[in-house]
Design a protein around this motif. Structure first.
Motif, PDB file in Angstrom:
ATOM      1  N   TRP A 198      70.793 -28.726  82.234  1.00 27.05           N
ATOM      2  CA  TRP A 198      71.833 -29.672  81.403  1.00 27.05           C
ATOM      3  C   TRP A 198      73.023 -28.374  80.064  1.00 27.05           C
ATOM      4  CZ3 TRP A 198      70.820 -30.374  76.392  1.00 27.05           C
ATOM      5  CH2 TRP A 198      69.327 -30.556  76.116  1.00 27.05           C
ATOM      6  N   ALA A 199      72.607 -27.283  79.785  1.00 31.74           N
ATOM      7  CA  ALA A 199      72.816 -26.785  79.177  1.00 31.74           C
ATOM      8  C   ALA A 199      72.747 -25.513  79.478  1.00 31.74           C
ATOM      9  CB  ALA A 199      71.763 -26.873  77.680  1.00 31.74           C
ATOM     10  N   SER A 200      72.819 -25.244  80.130  1.00 29.77           N
ATOM     11  CA  SER A 200      73.063 -23.387  81.321  1.00 29.77           C
ATOM     12  C   SER A 200      73.741 -22.700  81.489  1.00 29.77           C
ATOM     13  CB  SER A 200      72.450 -23.543  82.686  1.00 29.77           C
ATOM     14  OG  SER A 200      73.886 -24.876  83.186  1.00 29.77           O
ATOM     15  N   GLU A 201      74.459 -21.066  81.689  1.00 25.79           N
ATOM     16  CA  GLU A 201      75.512 -21.019  81.721  1.00 25.79           C
ATOM     17  C   GLU A 201      76.949 -21.505  82.133  1.00 25.79           C
ATOM     18  OE1 GLU A 201      75.417 -17.479  81.302  1.00 25.79           O
ATOM     19  OE2 GLU A 201      73.737 -17.334  80.439  1.00 25.79           O
ATOM     20  N   ALA A 202      77.105 -23.087  83.067  1.00 25.74           N
ATOM     21  CA  ALA A 202      77.721 -23.098  83.068  1.00 25.74           C
ATOM     22  C   ALA A 202      78.695 -24.189  82.148  1.00 25.74           C
ATOM     23  CB  ALA A 202      77.759 -24.108  84.661  1.00 25.74           C
TER      24      ALA A 202
END
Length: 374
Positions: A198-202
């Motif tokens: 939920w807190a990624s590269e995206a």
């Protein structure tokens, strides 16, 4: 009341060792070019009246260092026995060296070892949190647990080092805001937004955005070091409290993945966030002067209100020469004085910017909790 006391009284010099004097301060690598005056403050009228190291100790007596990252909990887990009050050579941090370094607050990281199974994240975080609390309780003459900005000030005014719990790894939440609330109730104040789905590269997912809002409501600060550019940008736009980058220097000077490019440093400064430059050779360089270069750069790009210090001691990182442990901060401040940093900017660097972030988080949380529940 603690904030008012801070305005009225200097902290008592309790248990502070005398200033070590080994001769006049000599800048490493020879004299610097003619220092340039700060664009953000008036020239220091006291410049030239004392050598930089003496002035550094005097300044740190009023505005001690808030160290934004310490790996002490994990380091102590490997030791069968330790005494931080008398001194502990097996780690980089103990009470005598914190006093020599004029450290007034210490953020104890609860980050997890690499390769840990995801189903162990919460348990491992709780174990480190429990250990950090036990260490503070075992050293009451030197350390004091602090949950709020006021408690940080109270600890400093009593001659203790305030211990703030965090940053912790976001994976510890296991996708549950209830876990965030429990960790906060145990003292957690900083959470790193990286390493999860939920807190990624995206960037942040819908849950990630709700997590940031709940952190604001609780008074938990977001740490963006190691997060993707997309996550950093969204967190800066979403958070109503200042965000931290607890281990980030200037990518323009050294291309490390945790360092921030100038564009993000400028955004961080505009949002009132704080970039805490690490004393880690891999991120800043092998010498004290390299750390000072990064501090110069972050101050120029983000502004003097958005730069602070992060020791990264006991985290496994190699440290620049002259900054091998927590006692070396006065020499770094002396270097910055020698470069022409005015004392108001240095007071923000060592103490003021971190204290502002904590105080703003407290005020925002208090107001938010009056408006809505979890």
């Amino acid at each position: 009341m603690a904030d008012l006391q801070d305005e009225l009284h200097d902290p008592p010099e309790v248990h502070e060792p005398p200033v070590p004097r080994t001769g006049p301060y000599v800048p490493r690598g020879g004299p610097d070019p003619q220092p340039q005056p700060s664009a953000h403050a008036e020239p220091d009228p006291g410049a030239g009246r004392a050598d930089p190291l003496e002035r550094a100790y005097a300044l740190l007596g009023r505005c001690p260092v808030a160290d934004g990252y310490s790996g002490l909990p994990r380091a102590l887990r490997e030791l069968p026995w330790y005494d931080l009050q008398l001194g502990e050579s097996a780690v980089d941090t103990d009470v005598p060296r914190l006093r020599r370094g004029r450290v007034g607050a210490l953020f104890c990281a609860l980050h997890l070892p690499e390769g840990l199974a995801s189903d162990r994240a919460l348990g491992a975080t709780l174990e480190q949190l429990d250990l950090a609390r036990a260490v503070v309780a075992a050293h009451p003459e030197g350390l004091r647990l602090a949950r709020t900005a006021g408690e940080v000030l109270d600890a400093r005014n009593c001659g203790r080092v305030a211990v703030v719990l965090g940053p912790a790894t976001a994976a510890a939440l296991d996708g549950s805001l209830a876990v965030l609330r429990v960790l906060h109730s145990l003292g957690l104040r900083v959470l790193t937004l990286a390493g999860t789905s939920w807190a990624s590269e995206a960037g942040l997912t819908r849950f990630g955005e709700e997590a940031v809002r709940e952190m604001n409501r609780l008074g938990v600060l977001a740490d963006l070091s190691g997060a993707s550019d997309a996550t950093i940008g969204r967190a800066l736009a979403l958070s109503r409290t200042p965000v931290l980058a607890t281990r980030s220097a200037a990518r323009a000077l050294r291309p490390h993945p945790d360092n921030l490019p100038d564009g993000l440093l400028a955004e961080l400064g505009a949002a009132g966030g704080v970039c805490m430059v690490p004393l880690a050779a891999e991120q800043t360089g092998p010498a004290l002067r390299d750390v000072a270069d990064h501090l110069d750069h972050v101050r120029a790009v983000a502004g003097p209100g958005s730069v602070a210090l992060s020791g990264t001691y006991d985290s496994g990182a190699a440290h620049p020469q002259g900054l091998a442990d927590a006692s070396g901060y006065p020499h770094l401040i002396a270097e910055l004085l020698d470069r022409g940093w005015p004392e108001p900017d240095l007071a923000l660097l060592t103490w003021g910017n971190v204290q502002r972030a904590l105080r703003t988080a407290d005020f925002t949380a208090r107001a938010a909790q009056e408006r809505k529940g979890p």
